[in-house]
Design an enzyme around this catalytic site. Structure first.
Site, PDB file in Angstrom:
ATOM      1  N   GLY A 150      43.640  28.026   2.723  1.00  0.00           N
ATOM      2  CA  GLY A 150      43.869  26.946   1.775  1.00  0.00           C
ATOM      3  C   GLY A 150      43.239  25.611   2.095  1.00  0.00           C
ATOM      4  N   HIS A 156      32.559  29.859  -4.881  1.00  0.00           N
ATOM      5  CA  HIS A 156      31.955  30.988  -4.170  1.00  0.00           C
ATOM      6  C   HIS A 156      31.066  30.459  -3.039  1.00  0.00           C
ATOM      7  CE1 HIS A 156      30.568  35.127  -3.720  1.00  0.00           C
ATOM      8  NE2 HIS A 156      29.355  34.628  -3.526  1.00  0.00           N
ATOM      9  N   GLY A 190      32.634  39.224 -15.759  1.00  0.00           N
ATOM     10  CA  GLY A 190      31.924  39.793 -14.624  1.00  0.00           C
ATOM     11  C   GLY A 190      32.476  39.264 -13.309  1.00  0.00           C
ATOM     12  N   HIS A 245      31.840  25.077   4.416  1.00  0.00           N
ATOM     13  CA  HIS A 245      33.200  24.641   4.072  1.00  0.00           C
ATOM     14  C   HIS A 245      33.243  23.152   3.713  1.00  0.00           C
ATOM     15  CE1 HIS A 245      35.466  28.211   4.509  1.00  0.00           C
ATOM     16  NE2 HIS A 245      35.393  28.315   5.817  1.00  0.00           N
ATOM     17  N   GLU A 252      32.073  22.798   0.288  1.00  0.00           N
ATOM     18  CA  GLU A 252      33.036  23.369  -0.659  1.00  0.00           C
ATOM     19  C   GLU A 252      34.100  22.356  -1.037  1.00  0.00           C
ATOM     20  OE1 GLU A 252      32.964  28.092   0.679  1.00  0.00           O
ATOM     21  OE2 GLU A 252      34.604  26.792   1.303  1.00  0.00           O
TER      22      GLU A 252
END
EC number: 2.1.2.2
Length: 203
Positions: A11, A113, A152, A180, A183
């Protein structure tokens, strides 16, 4: 704009979203609940610590494999409607969603992703599997992608990508750590933009 966040692991991206909301950087976005498909996910503790309802919706292992994930998707759709969620964020959520949920929330589900899609996406491409494949392919750069979720797997419209170099001597862990950081930036940026856009459309 109520936001539902779906998680499976530690998380850290959820924490980035929580911190952004506290700092007023999610615009009209408010995280109203966190759902995990894994009972042991540390992300649930992060949610509880922030005072956010932490819910568990795990795949029913008693069901045949071909109906297990559609049934999970239906439960998540019910939760989303109960919470009046306007935006669903997949922040390290490993179960593949489908069924009515995808249509009901078309244009309102985003996924993070850990590669530069369309490279290294699709079934089985998550976490360390992605980084290992990137290194094995001899790529010189990687990164992360935030995209809309469609029927998809990792095929929806790309909303934002952030890139990092693949360095000589990188391992999957060192590459993952570099990605990360990107992200955390990417998921907050897109969440804020989507919350603002959807809130305007709803108004």
């Amino acid at each position: 704009m109520n936001i539902l966040v779906l998680v499976s692991g530690g998380g850290t991206n959820l924490q980035a979203l929580i911190d952004a909301e506290r700092a007023g950087r999610l615009g009209p976005g408010k995280i109203v609940a966190v759902i995990s498909d894994c009972r042991s996910a540390y992300a649930l503790e992060r949610a509880r610590a922030a005072g956010i309802p932490a819910l568990i919706e795990a795949p029913d292992r008693g069901l045949p494999e071909d109906t297990r994930l559609p049934e999970l998707s239906d439960r998540i759709l019910r939760r989303a409607r109960e919470l009046d969620a306007g935006l669903i964020i997949l922040a390290g959520f490993l179960s593949i969603l489908g069924g009515e949920l995808i249509g009901a929330y078309a244009g309102r589900i985003i996924n993070l992703h850990p590669s530069l899609l369309p490279k290294f996406g699709g079934p089985g491409m998550y976490g360390e599997h992605v980084h290992r494949a990137v290194l094995a392919a001899g790529e010189t750069e990687s990164g992360c992608t935030v995209h809309l979720v469609d029927a998809g797997t990792d095929t929806g419209t790309i909303l934002l990508q952030r890139k990092v170099p693949v360095l000589s001597g990188d391992t999957q862990d060192t590459l993952a750590a570099r990605i990360h950081k990107e992200e955390h930036i990417a998921i907050v940026e897109v969440a804020a933009l989507m919350a603002k856009k959807l809130n305007t459309l709803a108004g």
